[in-house]
Design a protein around this motif. Structure first.
Motif, short mmCIF file in Angstrom:
data_model
loop_
_atom_site.label_atom_id
_atom_site.label_comp_id
_atom_site.label_asym_id
_atom_site.label_seq_id
_atom_site.Cartn_x
_atom_site.Cartn_y
_atom_site.Cartn_z
N ASP A 129 1.11 -1.41 -0.08
CA ASP A 129 0.14 -0.06 0.10
C ASP A 129 0.74 1.12 0.03
O ASP A 129 0.54 2.22 0.28
N GLU A 130 2.74 1.58 -0.26
CA GLU A 130 3.30 2.23 0.22
C GLU A 130 4.38 1.41 -0.31
O GLU A 130 4.27 0.39 -0.70
N THR A 131 5.27 3.11 -0.57
CA THR A 131 6.67 2.29 -1.51
C THR A 131 7.40 2.08 -0.54
O THR A 131 7.83 2.68 0.33
N PHE A 132 8.35 0.78 -0.31
CA PHE A 132 9.76 1.24 0.38
C PHE A 132 10.50 1.16 -0.24
O PHE A 132 10.96 0.44 -1.29
N ASP A 162 13.78 0.29 4.65
CA ASP A 162 12.48 0.49 5.40
C ASP A 162 12.71 -1.14 5.54
O ASP A 162 13.86 -1.94 5.48
N ASP A 167 9.78 -4.05 6.71
CA ASP A 167 8.70 -4.40 6.46
C ASP A 167 8.12 -5.60 6.42
O ASP A 167 8.86 -6.44 5.34
N GLU A 201 13.13 0.07 -5.50
CA GLU A 201 12.53 -0.10 -4.52
C GLU A 201 10.86 -0.46 -4.98
O GLU A 201 10.61 -0.92 -5.59
N ASP A 236 7.51 -0.65 -5.33
CA ASP A 236 6.02 -0.26 -5.50
C ASP A 236 4.97 -0.89 -5.62
O ASP A 236 5.45 -2.45 -5.73
N ASP A 237 4.14 -0.25 -5.98
CA ASP A 237 2.98 -1.38 -6.20
C ASP A 237 2.63 -2.20 -7.05
O ASP A 237 2.43 -2.99 -7.44
#
Length: 497
Positions: A407-410, A414, A416, A462, A464-465
């Motif tokens: 749901d967000e860009t890492f 980061d 998660d 990154e 991302d979605d």
């Protein structure tokens, strides 16, 4: 359906088949009127043989006690009607009383269905429907995934057997019935429902977004494989509908016309269906004169279904099961093992061995009650135990990875759970992030960039979605590749030795 009572020995759970077509219930295995007459006759005969004047007196006393209890229920109903501070609907009081009695049974497979639900249940047993394509039941107070359908939105989203649904669209459901939870999940094709999942072996809960779609039910699929110089046929059974046995016979005839030298029957993720369907399939592959299944009544009397196959098959066979194989699937796998002497490959099955009858209450509503048990060909009770395979094979660990949803860009530094899943997927896809702890370091970023380059995505390193979607699709392709299916590959090996 018109010529049959609705006797159910299937998963007895709800199928998440929502949308314009409404809610679909898993019917389960249906016993014909003729078979039920035989069972009823056996019960009556046993009662006549053991009957006595004393027992008749006891029965009269029991009837009087029941009448007194029902009088008390009626009194409570009238008191609420006449004295309760607020207005109440009589129909809701009656339905609440019935649901209370059924809940007291503490049986996840007994259920009360109002008129609308019962109608949808009957209509949807063999229908194409819209929904997420997963079957659920109530297990230990949790709405639990029994099995996602093959190639369904539920499977695409990564839902797995034994996943517990904790929240629906952010709302807890611990105090809701199975019906209430299912009604919250229902919706139109193209809409999205967010399920919060508690997965055994996973420390934290996680959200899964599932886009509802049209779910075509192809109950039988077939294909051939070449193995060790021999042609092996594979029949995949997705459910046991009214016409499944006829389709099975058609596919089997076609495979035999191609000269197969072995047969694999795959019932993984198959939640069950009509009992007469699996009996008819048993007549096609179980040696003639051997039992396919036994039905046991409350008095302990049993009725066997004996295979009437005239000419036994001259090629080796194997069945494939997993924890999503329930009821009719277990009947067939057990019959192949016990009466056919064939291997069962994979994982222990679900363990659903009771039989329900759907009883019409006169106004379109129905009461589904567990009234019988089914036993394997050898008379074994597998309820809550499952069928244990003769050859246990686990799938690769990445088959059970949670769905990757970002749901967000890492970016670098980061940390998660979604990064950890992405690292696991990268490893399976032959990229080497050198770690799978959820920390996005320089090497993970470099491997993401390499993956993005291969996929024609923006090369930013990154998560991302867009990158997550591509990773998810790639791992789905790996899972669906028969070459990676360890259970299927072992079954093919066994029947081609």
């Amino acid at each position: 359906m018109a010529n049959k009572q609705k006797w159910l020995a299937g998963a007895g759970a709800l199928v998440l088949a929502f949308g314009a077509g409404g809610l679909m219930f898993s019917g389960g295995d249906e016993v014909t009127e003729e078979e039920m007459r035989e069972l009823a006759s056996s019960v009556e005969n046993s009662e006549e043989q053991s009957g006595s004047e004393g027992q008749s007196s006891e029965a009269t006393e029991a009837e009087e006690e029941i009448e007194a209890d029902l009088t008390k229920v009626a009194q409570a109903f009238e008191m609420i009607q006449q004295n309760y501070i607020d207005d109440v609907e009589d129909e809701k009081l009656i339905e609440g009383a019935i649901e209370g009695m059924v809940n007291e049974l503490d049986d996840p497979f007994s259920d009360y269905m109002d008129a609308e639900t019962a109608e949808e249940f009957i209509e949807s047993l063999d229908a194409q429907f819209e929904g997420i394509g997963a079957e659920v039941s109530m297990e230990n107070g949790y709405v639990t995934i029994m099995s996602p359908f093959n190639d369904s939105p539920a499977e695409d989203a990564g839902l797995q057997p034994n996943d517990r649904i904790i929240e629906i669209d952010g709302e807890p459901i611990e105090d809701e019935t199975l019906n209430e939870a299912v009604m919250k999940i229902r919706g139109e094709k193209g809409s999205v429902v967010t399920l919060t999942i508690d997965r055994p072996g996973t420390e934290d809960t996680f959200d899964v977004d599932v886009e509802r779609d049209e779910i075509p039910i192809e109950t039988v699929e077939s294909e051939t494989y070449e193995r060790n110089g021999e042609t092996v046929g594979v029949l995949t059974l997705n459910s046991f509908s009214q016409d499944t046995a006829a389709h099975f016979e058609e596919h089997l005839d076609e495979l035999e016309s191609e000269g197969i030298q072995g047969l694999v029957v795959d019932v993984r993720g198959n939640p069950g269906g009509y009992l007469n369907s699996v009996e008819d399939i048993g007549d096609l592959i179980i040696p003639g004169g051997e039992p396919v299944v036994q039905i046991e009544d409350p008095m302990g009397q049993t009725m066997q279904h004996i295979s009437n196959l005239e000419e036994d098959k001259d090629y080796p066979m194997a069945a494939v099961t997993n924890e999503g194989s329930a009821s009719a699937s277990e009947i067939l796998a057990a019959a192949m093992m016990e009466s056919g002497g064939h291997d069962v490959v994979g994982e222990s099955s679900f363990g659903k061995g009771t039989v329900q009858q759907s009883l019409d209450l006169g106004d379109g509503s129905e009461l589904k009650l567990s009234l019988f048990r089914w036993l394997t060909a050898d008379g074994n009770d597998i309820n809550e135990e499952g069928v244990t395979p003769t050859v246990e094979v686990e799938q690769p660990s990445y088959f059970t990875l949670p769905a990757l949803q970002v749901d967000e860009t890492f970016a670098e530094d980061d940390h998660d759970e979604q990064i950890r899943i992405a690292q696991e997927i990268l490893t399976v896809l032959n990229y080497d992030p050198e770690r799978t702890d959820g920390y996005l370091d320089g090497e993970t970023s470099a491997q993401l960039e390499a993956f993005q380059s291969e996929q024609g995505l923006s090369e930013n390193g990154e998560l991302d979605d867009e990158t997550a979607t591509a990773l998810h699709q790639n791992i789905l392709d790996e899972v669906r590749d028969p070459a990676n299916d360890a259970q299927l590959q072992k079954a093919l090996e066994l029947v081609s030795e």
